[in-house]
Write an enzyme that holds these catalytic residues in place. Structure first.
Site, mmCIF file in Angstrom:
data_model
loop_
_atom_site.group_PDB
_atom_site.id
_atom_site.type_symbol
_atom_site.label_atom_id
_atom_site.label_comp_id
_atom_site.label_asym_id
_atom_site.label_seq_id
_atom_site.Cartn_x
_atom_site.Cartn_y
_atom_site.Cartn_z
ATOM 1 N N GLU A 78 59.444 51.274 124.726
ATOM 2 C CA GLU A 78 59.916 52.396 125.535
ATOM 3 C C GLU A 78 60.453 53.526 124.645
ATOM 4 O O GLU A 78 61.102 54.453 125.129
ATOM 5 C CB GLU A 78 60.981 51.893 126.523
ATOM 6 C CG GLU A 78 60.324 50.988 127.583
ATOM 7 C CD GLU A 78 61.289 50.183 128.444
ATOM 8 O OE1 GLU A 78 62.288 49.687 127.903
ATOM 9 O OE2 GLU A 78 61.023 50.046 129.639
ATOM 10 N N TYR A 124 83.950 59.965 139.677
ATOM 11 C CA TYR A 124 83.492 59.641 138.320
ATOM 12 C C TYR A 124 81.977 59.658 138.225
ATOM 13 O O TYR A 124 81.408 60.051 137.210
ATOM 14 C CB TYR A 124 84.088 58.308 137.835
ATOM 15 C CG TYR A 124 85.493 58.535 137.361
ATOM 16 C CD1 TYR A 124 85.728 58.948 136.054
ATOM 17 C CD2 TYR A 124 86.562 58.425 138.226
ATOM 18 C CE1 TYR A 124 87.004 59.232 135.619
ATOM 19 C CE2 TYR A 124 87.847 58.704 137.803
ATOM 20 C CZ TYR A 124 88.067 59.102 136.494
ATOM 21 O OH TYR A 124 89.331 59.397 136.076
#
Ligand code: ZN
Length: 214
Positions: A78, A124
């Site tokens: 990847e 958050y």
């Protein structure tokens, strides 16, 4: 450390972060890969077929920004995704990709919004992730995803790969790891809340917190 100027320190941080993510079950088996961009512009990545739980500082692969292997063991298959993120985001110095359970579960849901796969449930999440485009399913290592990943990464530091998992870039490895953990927690909340009436942050509340970093 945001620029990862010292290679020895960067190798140590990469391994420490990989072990921390693995031992807390944020990825499993030989899944997940991490990288940092060094001051000379080359990338250090976890190698193919390795476990984030056992990878060593001397085991890391080096590629250039096109994903070409320069030295060390063969990089993760990847690696092209990491290279695409660094080309798209000159201020990014780290990329983390995990198969974390809840984010991977969300990536398998039908009828996801391809422009933004998760709602801004918490402050958050809005601060560290913001919007989360969904990239369509490709087999692992299928680099035909590369042009779309690079285009999407120009405007987003976090993406979700369909039926797979998240990829997140940051100005530092600490920042990228923090953001991908926040993404995983929000995916967990999202699944816990399915079937419940939910009040995500309003677009104005989310926009006021939207990340401005790499
Ligand atoms: Zn993967």
């Amino acid at each position: 450390m945001s620029a990862h100027t010292d290679e020895k320190a960067a190798r140590a941080l990469l391994v420490r972060t990989a072990r921390s993510l693995f031992t807390r079950s944020l990825t499993h088996g030989s899944t997940g890969n991490l990288s940092v961009r060094l001051a000379d512009g080359t990338l250090l990545l976890t190698p193919t077929g390795s476990s984030l739980g056992t990878v060593e500082e001397t085991d890391l692969s080096r590629t250039d920004l096109t994903g070409r292997h320069l030295d060390g063991p063969r990089p993760t298959k990847e690696a092209f995704l990491h290279a695409a993120f660094y080309r798209a985001r000159p201020t990014a110095h780290a990329v983390v990709h995990l198969h974390s359970t809840h984010a991977a579960a969300v990536s398998c849901l039908a009828d996801l919004n391809p422009a933004d796969a998760l709602p801004p449930l918490t402050a958050y999440y809005a601060m560290r992730v913001g919007t989360l485009p969904l990239l369509p399913y490709h087999a692992p290592g299928d680099s035909s995803l590369e042009p779309l990943a690079e285009r999407t990464a120009r405007d987003h530091h976090a993406v979700l790969l369909a039926n797979h998992g998240p990829v997140v870039a940051g100005a530092s490895l600490e920042q990228a790891a923090d953001a991908i953990e926040e993404l995983e927690e929000t995916a967990k909340l999202h699944l816990l809340l399915r079937g419940h009436a939910t009040r995500p942050l309003t677009p104005e509340q989310a926009a006021a917190l939207a990340p401005t970093f790499s």
